[in-house]
Design a protein around this motif. Structure first.
Motif, PDB file in Angstrom:
ATOM      1  N   SER A   1       0.853  -1.187   0.000  1.00  0.00           N
ATOM      2  CA  SER A   1       0.000   0.000   0.000  1.00  0.00           C
ATOM      3  C   SER A   1       0.887   1.234   0.000  1.00  0.00           C
ATOM      4  O   SER A   1       2.004   1.204   0.515  1.00  0.00           O
ATOM      5  CB  SER A   1      -0.913   0.024   1.200  1.00  0.00           C
ATOM      6  N   ASN A  31      11.938   9.417   8.421  1.00  0.00           N
ATOM      7  CA  ASN A  31      12.341  10.502   7.539  1.00  0.00           C
ATOM      8  C   ASN A  31      11.493  10.473   6.277  1.00  0.00           C
ATOM      9  O   ASN A  31      10.751   9.511   6.028  1.00  0.00           O
ATOM     10  CB  ASN A  31      13.838  10.411   7.189  1.00  0.00           C
ATOM     11  N   GLN A  33      11.678  11.560   2.012  1.00  0.00           N
ATOM     12  CA  GLN A  33      12.605  11.865   0.926  1.00  0.00           C
ATOM     13  C   GLN A  33      11.829  12.283  -0.309  1.00  0.00           C
ATOM     14  O   GLN A  33      10.669  11.901  -0.493  1.00  0.00           O
ATOM     15  CB  GLN A  33      13.436  10.609   0.601  1.00  0.00           C
ATOM     16  N   HIS A  45      17.554  10.429  -6.217  1.00  0.00           N
ATOM     17  CA  HIS A  45      17.313  10.987  -4.891  1.00  0.00           C
ATOM     18  C   HIS A  45      17.649  12.478  -4.893  1.00  0.00           C
ATOM     19  O   HIS A  45      18.711  12.878  -5.370  1.00  0.00           O
ATOM     20  CB  HIS A  45      18.185  10.245  -3.876  1.00  0.00           C
ATOM     21  N   LEU A  48      16.625  14.514   1.602  1.00  0.00           N
ATOM     22  CA  LEU A  48      16.062  13.769   2.720  1.00  0.00           C
ATOM     23  C   LEU A  48      15.874  14.724   3.888  1.00  0.00           C
ATOM     24  O   LEU A  48      16.767  15.534   4.171  1.00  0.00           O
ATOM     25  CB  LEU A  48      17.004  12.624   3.115  1.00  0.00           C
ATOM     26  N   VAL A  92       9.934   6.702   5.121  1.00  0.00           N
ATOM     27  CA  VAL A  92      10.477   5.559   5.856  1.00  0.00           C
ATOM     28  C   VAL A  92       9.692   5.482   7.156  1.00  0.00           C
ATOM     29  O   VAL A  92       9.857   6.324   8.044  1.00  0.00           O
ATOM     30  CB  VAL A  92      11.975   5.736   6.134  1.00  0.00           C
ATOM     31  N   TYR A  98      14.002  -2.334   9.494  1.00  0.00           N
ATOM     32  CA  TYR A  98      14.796  -2.283   8.280  1.00  0.00           C
ATOM     33  C   TYR A  98      14.404  -1.016   7.514  1.00  0.00           C
ATOM     34  O   TYR A  98      13.444  -0.349   7.857  1.00  0.00           O
ATOM     35  CB  TYR A  98      14.566  -3.533   7.430  1.00  0.00           C
ATOM     36  N   ASP A  99      15.162  -0.672   6.484  1.00  0.00           N
ATOM     37  CA  ASP A  99      14.974   0.596   5.776  1.00  0.00           C
ATOM     38  C   ASP A  99      13.911   0.469   4.689  1.00  0.00           C
ATOM     39  O   ASP A  99      14.216   0.502   3.506  1.00  0.00           O
ATOM     40  CB  ASP A  99      16.308   1.060   5.183  1.00  0.00           C
ATOM     41  N   LYS A 100      12.673   0.363   5.110  1.00  0.00           N
ATOM     42  CA  LYS A 100      11.578   0.270   4.145  1.00  0.00           C
ATOM     43  C   LYS A 100      11.246   1.657   3.622  1.00  0.00           C
ATOM     44  O   LYS A 100      11.125   2.602   4.399  1.00  0.00           O
ATOM     45  CB  LYS A 100      10.338  -0.336   4.806  1.00  0.00           C
ATOM     46  N   VAL A 101      11.131   1.808   2.319  1.00  0.00           N
ATOM     47  CA  VAL A 101      10.854   3.098   1.693  1.00  0.00           C
ATOM     48  C   VAL A 101       9.585   2.955   0.867  1.00  0.00           C
ATOM     49  O   VAL A 101       9.501   2.102  -0.009  1.00  0.00           O
ATOM     50  CB  VAL A 101      12.022   3.557   0.797  1.00  0.00           C
TER      51      VAL A 101
ATOM     52  N   TYR B  33      16.384  -3.671  -3.214  1.00  0.00           N
ATOM     53  CA  TYR B  33      14.935  -3.572  -3.361  1.00  0.00           C
ATOM     54  C   TYR B  33      14.533  -3.865  -4.813  1.00  0.00           C
ATOM     55  O   TYR B  33      15.237  -3.468  -5.741  1.00  0.00           O
ATOM     56  CB  TYR B  33      14.439  -2.158  -3.058  1.00  0.00           C
ATOM     57  N   TYR B  35      11.161  -2.946  -7.125  1.00  0.00           N
ATOM     58  CA  TYR B  35       9.915  -2.210  -7.198  1.00  0.00           C
ATOM     59  C   TYR B  35       9.239  -2.487  -8.540  1.00  0.00           C
ATOM     60  O   TYR B  35       9.904  -2.699  -9.560  1.00  0.00           O
ATOM     61  CB  TYR B  35      10.152  -0.700  -7.118  1.00  0.00           C
ATOM     62  N   GLN B  48      12.277  -6.777  -0.497  1.00  0.00           N
ATOM     63  CA  GLN B  48      13.465  -6.099   0.022  1.00  0.00           C
ATOM     64  C   GLN B  48      14.359  -7.130   0.689  1.00  0.00           C
ATOM     65  O   GLN B  48      13.904  -7.947   1.497  1.00  0.00           O
ATOM     66  CB  GLN B  48      13.055  -5.032   1.030  1.00  0.00           C
ATOM     67  N   VAL B  55      13.624  -9.308   4.008  1.00  0.00           N
ATOM     68  CA  VAL B  55      13.063  -8.616   5.167  1.00  0.00           C
ATOM     69  C   VAL B  55      11.633  -8.149   4.926  1.00  0.00           C
ATOM     70  O   VAL B  55      10.919  -7.849   5.879  1.00  0.00           O
ATOM     71  CB  VAL B  55      13.944  -7.432   5.619  1.00  0.00           C
ATOM     72  N   ASP B  56      11.226  -8.056   3.666  1.00  0.00           N
ATOM     73  CA  ASP B  56       9.849  -7.650   3.360  1.00  0.00           C
ATOM     74  C   ASP B  56       9.466  -8.180   1.983  1.00  0.00           C
ATOM     75  O   ASP B  56      10.112  -7.832   0.995  1.00  0.00           O
ATOM     76  CB  ASP B  56       9.706  -6.126   3.396  1.00  0.00           C
ATOM     77  N   SER B  58       5.866  -8.562   1.524  1.00  0.00           N
ATOM     78  CA  SER B  58       4.438  -8.544   1.798  1.00  0.00           C
ATOM     79  C   SER B  58       3.595  -8.230   0.570  1.00  0.00           C
ATOM     80  O   SER B  58       2.428  -8.592   0.505  1.00  0.00           O
ATOM     81  CB  SER B  58       4.128  -7.548   2.912  1.00  0.00           C
ATOM     82  N   GLN B  59       4.158  -7.532  -0.422  1.00  0.00           N
ATOM     83  CA  GLN B  59       3.383  -7.181  -1.613  1.00  0.00           C
ATOM     84  C   GLN B  59       3.847  -7.953  -2.848  1.00  0.00           C
ATOM     85  O   GLN B  59       3.491  -7.587  -3.970  1.00  0.00           O
ATOM     86  CB  GLN B  59       3.464  -5.670  -1.867  1.00  0.00           C
ATOM     87  N   VAL B 102      18.253   6.704   5.065  1.00  0.00           N
ATOM     88  CA  VAL B 102      18.719   5.794   4.044  1.00  0.00           C
ATOM     89  C   VAL B 102      18.570   6.466   2.696  1.00  0.00           C
ATOM     90  O   VAL B 102      17.576   7.128   2.429  1.00  0.00           O
ATOM     91  CB  VAL B 102      17.933   4.462   4.087  1.00  0.00           C
TER      92      VAL B 102
END
Lengths: 113, 115
Positions: A1, A31, A33, A45, A48, A92, A98-101, B33, B35, B48, B55-56, B58-59, B102
């Motif tokens: 989502s 954070n 970005q 990028h 941030l 994030v 973990y670094d989920k973006v 990652y 995407y 990811q 670690v992820d 889910s999607q 990050v």
């Protein structure tokens, strides 16, 4: 989502004008970005801003963050034709180990020469 | 510093066929990652990796999508069998931590068209 929502979806301005894009998000963040994506090119990028910061500058870019309203804005001053691109905010989430973006749907900016 | 490499850049397949994408992240980046970006939308995280562990995911539509990261470096994403709605750009990114944040570095993407 998707966590964030950008506003407007599309924006068209004249070269030299300022462009403002807004981003709203749903959950607490570590954070936020901003990224740019030119047609046919990858995501780059831009800047941030941490959750304890309110404003940040980088060249012609100015980002603000209001954690109480769960919103951010990106201002591009003195726009150029080369700024034509899609702009995405990405968050994030706080609480992940973990670094989920997570990206929003983006704002398409057209700068007319 | 070399960027994130992806191949192929473009792929056209028939529905129900299989396809695989490859990604080589920036050297030393532990997080990778994948995407999916459908035209006009923002990138959606599929999976990811932290080093070579997930670690992820889910999607990730696990009935048709799979991914692996061998030895914590290169990664492959596979779709089997493909559906029309899988038409999208598949982006690979790797990241490093800068201070409290990050920063992700993206590859050029693979544009997949499913006919």
């Amino acid at each position: 989502s998707q966590q964030g929502e950008e506003d407007p979806q599309a924006l068209s301005i004249q070269e030299g004008e300022n462009a403002t894009m807004n981003c709203s998000y749903k959950t607490s963040i570590n954070n936020l970005q901003w990224y740019r994506q030119n047609s046919g090119r990858g995501l780059v990028h831009l800047i941030l801003i941490r959750s304890n910061e309110r404003e940040k500058h980088s060249g012609r870019l100015r980002v603000t963050l209001d954690t109480s309203k769960k919103s951010s804005s990106l201002l591009i001053t003195a726009s150029r034709a080369a700024d034509t691109a899609s702009y995405f905010c990405a968050t994030v989430p706080r609480g992940t180990s973990y670094d989920k973006v997570i990206f929003g749907p983006g704002t398409s900016l057209s700068v007319i020469p | 510093e070399a960027g994130v490499a992806q191949s192929p850049r473009y792929k056209i397949i028939e529905k129900r066929q299989s396809v695989a994408f490859w990604c080589n992240p920036i050297s030393g980046h532990a997080t990778l990652y994948w995407y999916q970006q459908i035209l006009g939308q923002g990138p959606k995280l599929l999976i990811q990796f932290q080093n070579n562990g997930v670690v992820d995911d889910s999607q990730l539509p696990k009935d048709r999508f799979s991914a692996e990261r061998l030895k914590g470096v290169d990664s492959t994403l596979k779709i089997q069998p493909a559906k029309l709605e899988d038409s999208a750009v598949y982006l690979c990114a790797s990241s490093i931590r800068r201070g409290q944040g990050v920063e992700q570095f993206f590859g050029p993407g693979t544009r997949l068209t499913v006919l």
